[in-house]
Design an enzyme around this catalytic site. Structure first.
Site, mmCIF file in Angstrom:
data_model
loop_
_atom_site.group_PDB
_atom_site.id
_atom_site.type_symbol
_atom_site.label_atom_id
_atom_site.label_comp_id
_atom_site.label_asym_id
_atom_site.label_seq_id
_atom_site.Cartn_x
_atom_site.Cartn_y
_atom_site.Cartn_z
ATOM 1 N N GLY A 215 1.007 -1.234 -0.025
ATOM 2 C CA GLY A 215 -0.013 -0.009 -0.025
ATOM 3 C C GLY A 215 0.858 1.090 -0.065
ATOM 4 N N SER B 264 1.715 3.661 -2.650
ATOM 5 C CA SER B 264 1.497 4.871 -3.437
ATOM 6 C C SER B 264 0.857 5.884 -2.971
ATOM 7 C CB SER B 264 0.906 4.057 -4.671
ATOM 8 O OG SER B 264 -0.253 3.623 -4.155
ATOM 9 N N TYR C 57 -0.727 6.995 4.277
ATOM 10 C CA TYR C 57 0.571 6.510 5.130
ATOM 11 C C TYR C 57 1.500 5.677 4.672
ATOM 12 C CZ TYR C 57 -1.616 9.156 9.104
ATOM 13 O OH TYR C 57 -1.600 10.196 9.975
ATOM 14 N N ALA D 245 -2.945 -6.883 -4.047
ATOM 15 C CA ALA D 245 -2.066 -7.338 -2.765
ATOM 16 C C ALA D 245 -2.782 -8.482 -1.983
ATOM 17 C CB ALA D 245 -1.745 -6.105 -1.760
ATOM 18 N N TYR E 280 -6.759 3.776 13.411
ATOM 19 C CA TYR E 280 -7.245 4.821 13.923
ATOM 20 C C TYR E 280 -8.242 4.901 15.183
ATOM 21 C CZ TYR E 280 -9.318 9.461 13.600
ATOM 22 O OH TYR E 280 -9.615 10.979 14.136
ATOM 23 N N TYR F 137 -16.910 4.955 13.415
ATOM 24 C CA TYR F 137 -15.382 4.538 13.450
ATOM 25 C C TYR F 137 -15.037 3.611 14.433
ATOM 26 C CZ TYR F 137 -10.763 4.093 11.333
ATOM 27 O OH TYR F 137 -9.867 3.797 10.544
ATOM 28 N N LYS G 148 -10.389 -3.102 12.675
ATOM 29 C CA LYS G 148 -9.251 -2.564 13.229
ATOM 30 C C LYS G 148 -8.843 -3.368 14.492
ATOM 31 C CE LYS G 148 -8.109 0.636 10.285
ATOM 32 N NZ LYS G 148 -6.998 0.421 9.514
ATOM 33 N N THR H 78 -6.468 11.701 3.327
ATOM 34 C CA THR H 78 -6.261 10.891 2.068
ATOM 35 C C THR H 78 -7.152 10.338 1.289
ATOM 36 O OG1 THR H 78 -6.703 8.973 3.627
ATOM 37 C CG2 THR H 78 -4.274 9.964 3.780
HETATM 38 P P1 NAD Z 1 -4.829 5.437 1.349
HETATM 39 O O1 NAD Z 1 -6.031 5.429 0.453
HETATM 40 O O2 NAD Z 1 -4.068 6.755 0.900
HETATM 41 O O3 NAD Z 1 -3.882 4.451 0.311
HETATM 42 C C1 NAD Z 1 -4.168 3.166 0.310
HETATM 43 C C2 NAD Z 1 -3.162 2.464 -0.480
HETATM 44 O O4 NAD Z 1 -3.552 0.927 -0.454
HETATM 45 C C3 NAD Z 1 -2.851 2.800 -1.708
HETATM 46 O O5 NAD Z 1 -1.362 2.642 -1.805
HETATM 47 C C4 NAD Z 1 -3.457 2.019 -2.752
HETATM 48 O O6 NAD Z 1 -2.756 1.568 -4.113
HETATM 49 C C5 NAD Z 1 -3.197 0.514 -1.728
HETATM 50 N N1 NAD Z 1 -4.342 -0.398 -2.219
HETATM 51 C C6 NAD Z 1 -5.759 -0.267 -2.225
HETATM 52 N N2 NAD Z 1 -6.111 -1.649 -2.403
HETATM 53 C C7 NAD Z 1 -5.301 -2.368 -2.869
HETATM 54 C C8 NAD Z 1 -5.057 -3.730 -3.312
HETATM 55 N N3 NAD Z 1 -6.016 -4.432 -3.702
HETATM 56 N N4 NAD Z 1 -3.778 -4.139 -3.833
HETATM 57 C C9 NAD Z 1 -2.786 -3.532 -3.383
HETATM 58 N N5 NAD Z 1 -2.663 -1.974 -3.004
HETATM 59 C C10 NAD Z 1 -3.923 -1.637 -2.764
HETATM 60 O O7 NAD Z 1 -4.920 5.196 2.735
HETATM 61 P P2 NAD Z 1 -4.438 5.738 3.846
HETATM 62 O O8 NAD Z 1 -5.440 6.751 4.620
HETATM 63 O O9 NAD Z 1 -3.056 6.117 3.688
HETATM 64 O O10 NAD Z 1 -4.733 4.479 4.689
HETATM 65 C C11 NAD Z 1 -3.490 3.326 5.132
HETATM 66 C C12 NAD Z 1 -3.971 2.920 6.348
HETATM 67 O O11 NAD Z 1 -3.680 4.003 7.472
HETATM 68 C C13 NAD Z 1 -5.166 2.210 6.582
HETATM 69 O O12 NAD Z 1 -5.050 1.096 7.505
HETATM 70 C C14 NAD Z 1 -5.923 3.341 7.521
HETATM 71 O O13 NAD Z 1 -6.976 2.770 8.066
HETATM 72 C C15 NAD Z 1 -5.028 3.943 8.284
HETATM 73 N N6 NAD Z 1 -5.242 5.022 8.882
HETATM 74 C C16 NAD Z 1 -5.630 6.356 8.070
HETATM 75 C C17 NAD Z 1 -5.656 7.561 8.728
HETATM 76 C C18 NAD Z 1 -6.265 8.724 8.117
HETATM 77 O O14 NAD Z 1 -6.866 9.668 8.513
HETATM 78 N N7 NAD Z 1 -6.187 8.639 6.578
HETATM 79 C C19 NAD Z 1 -5.492 7.562 10.242
HETATM 80 C C20 NAD Z 1 -5.133 6.384 10.793
HETATM 81 C C21 NAD Z 1 -4.782 5.411 10.218
#
Ligand code: NAD
Length: 393
Positions: free
Chosen positions: A47, A49, A52, A111, A224, A234, A243, A271
């Site tokens: 993940g 690209s 986070y 993935a 989160y 959430y 989670k 994001t």
């Molecule tokens: P994001 O949407 O920016 O990134 C998601 C990533 O997953 C991307 O790289 C995408 O290409 C990849 N992805 C999705 N489906 C896929 C698949 N089938 N195969 C391969 N790659 C795949 O999301 P984010 O907000 O950075 O979230 C990442 C983690 O952080 C999650 O677990 C989310 O719950 C957690 N998180 C996010 C926040 C927030 O505020 N955004 C806060 C705390 C925790």
């Protein structure tokens, strides 16, 4: 072509290659300024690209000079149409990493599938031997179980009773009220299948069985918690159940493998994933204002610098009572939460600009797709068909 933002609800269907590169370079500069010894050396980011995961990859490479292998699911440019932002981010990341003399390769595909796991393992065997850190940062609305072929969809719903609260209609820049009906048991179970820890465990099992997980490796997945006002949708909702399952998986991975697996609870940031959650974008707009006033505002990259440099590879993980790493500590400070809670009842379409930093939310959202970056000429014709540099190495 000249690329302009085309926003549809909570996604932008276009992305600007030069803007994405500028944003990646901004994050690289933050990571370079935080260089440290003693960090990871060979890192797999699942993940990698956007959001986070991208920042985790940037900190690994540019604070710790680590070799990185990234896995993601992105749309390359097709028939002259712009690629997705994550594609351009990955092109820009690889280019910068290669210029800095660092190994960086990427695998674009699902993935959750056995094929992508196998391809990743082959690449590690051929190029890196083993990895000493695995970051699991997927956010996906669906998952096809590789064993059964069944496809599951995740939902963002409360459990037990419906939930009504204020939310943002970003199309109209208005505060509205949303009511979300509770999830069925099946919807909750499916959300756990998609966003829970099962696939993280499958990855770690596969990596270890193939001998590509270094002894004493670390792994981290993200979670989160956030404020009480979002708990129904959430933490106590379907995604919260998923989670909890990620926390279960962390313990199982640590038990099964010679690997310390952690859940890091990160702060709320803009994001592609968080923009889709009801209520959360309005909360983030207020949070930005409050945390900026206190001087503790952070985006993904600053969060990942703290996670890697102070916790995962620092002197003290500072685990909470259930063993999670907390880099949401500044967000959750009582003064911050009290200030947000005081603003919440006063927020309306009329007070949105004054009581929150909605302008910063919008800027941040557009920047996810490479728009609004300083130094980028958006009137200029740009090449939208870009290959991953590693495709030619
Ligand atoms: P994001 O949407 O920016 O990134 C998601 C990533 O997953 C991307 O790289 C995408 O290409 C990849 N992805 C999705 N489906 C896929 C698949 N089938 N195969 C391969 N790659 C795949 O999301 P984010 O907000 O950075 O979230 C990442 C983690 O952080 C999650 O677990 C989310 O719950 C957690 N998180 C996010 C926040 C927030 O505020 N955004 C806060 C705390 C925790």
């Amino acid at each position: 072509m000249i690329v302009k933002p085309r926003i549809r609800g909570f996604v932008c269907i276009t992305a600007h290659p030069k803007g994405c590169e500028a944003k990646v370079k901004q994050e690289i500069a933050v990571a370079q300024a935080a260089k440290r010894e003693g960090g990871p050396k060979k890192v797999l980011v699942i993940g990698s690209s956007t959001g986070y995961g991208l920042s985790s990859r940037i900190v690994s490479a540019f604070s710790h000079e680590a070799a990185t292998l990234g896995v993601f699911f992105e749309r390359p440019s097709q028939k002259g149409k712009p690629a997705s932002a994550g594609w351009y981010n990955s092109v820009a990341f690889e280019k910068a990493a290669h210029e800095a003399g660092l190994y960086a390769k990427s695998i674009n595909g699902d993935a959750f599938s056995d094929e992508i796991k196998a391809q990743t393992i082959e690449t590690i065997k051929a190029d890196l031997g083993q990895v000493d850190l695995v970051v699991y940062s997927l956010a996906s609305p669906r998952r096809t179980d590789p064993k059964t072929g069944e496809t599951y969809r995740s939902v963002l719903k409360p459990i037990g009773e419906s939930y009504t609260n204020r939310s943002l209609d970003t199309d109209k820049s208005e505060v509205c009220e949303v009511t979300i009906d509770p999830a069925s048991e099946e919807e909750t179970a499916h959300t756990v299948k998609v966003m829970g820890g099962e696939d993280w465990e499958l990855w770690m099992d596969a990596l270890d069985q193939a001998g590509v997980l270094a002894a004493g490796a670390k792994s981290v997945a993200y979670s989160y918690i956030g404020p009480e006002l979002t708990w129904p949708v959430y933490t106590n909702g379907t995604i919260g159940q998923a989670k909890k399952d990620v926390e279960r998986a962390a313990a199982a991975i640590t038990e099964k493998h010679d690997c310390a697996a952690y859940v890091a609870v990160n702060k709320a940031v803009v994001t592609q994933a968080s923009s889709a959650i009801p209520v959360v974008p309005l909360y983030i707009s207020i949070l930005f204002k409050v945390m900026k006033a206190r001087g503790t505002h952070e985006d993904c990259i600053e969060q990942m610098v703290r996670l890697f440099n102070e916790r995962l590879y620092g002197d003290d993980l500072r685990l909470d009572s259930v063993g999670r790493i907390r880099v949401d500590d500044w967000e959750m400070e009582p003064e911050i939460q009290q200030a947000v809670a005081a603003i919440w009842p006063e927020i309306s379409s009329e007070t949105l600009s004054e009581k929150s930093d909605y302008a910063a939310y919008q800027e941040n959202f557009l920047s996810l797709f490479g728009f609004g970056l300083p130094g980028v000429d958006y009137a200029e014709d740009v090449e939208v068909e870009l290959d991953l540099p590693s495709a030619h190495s």
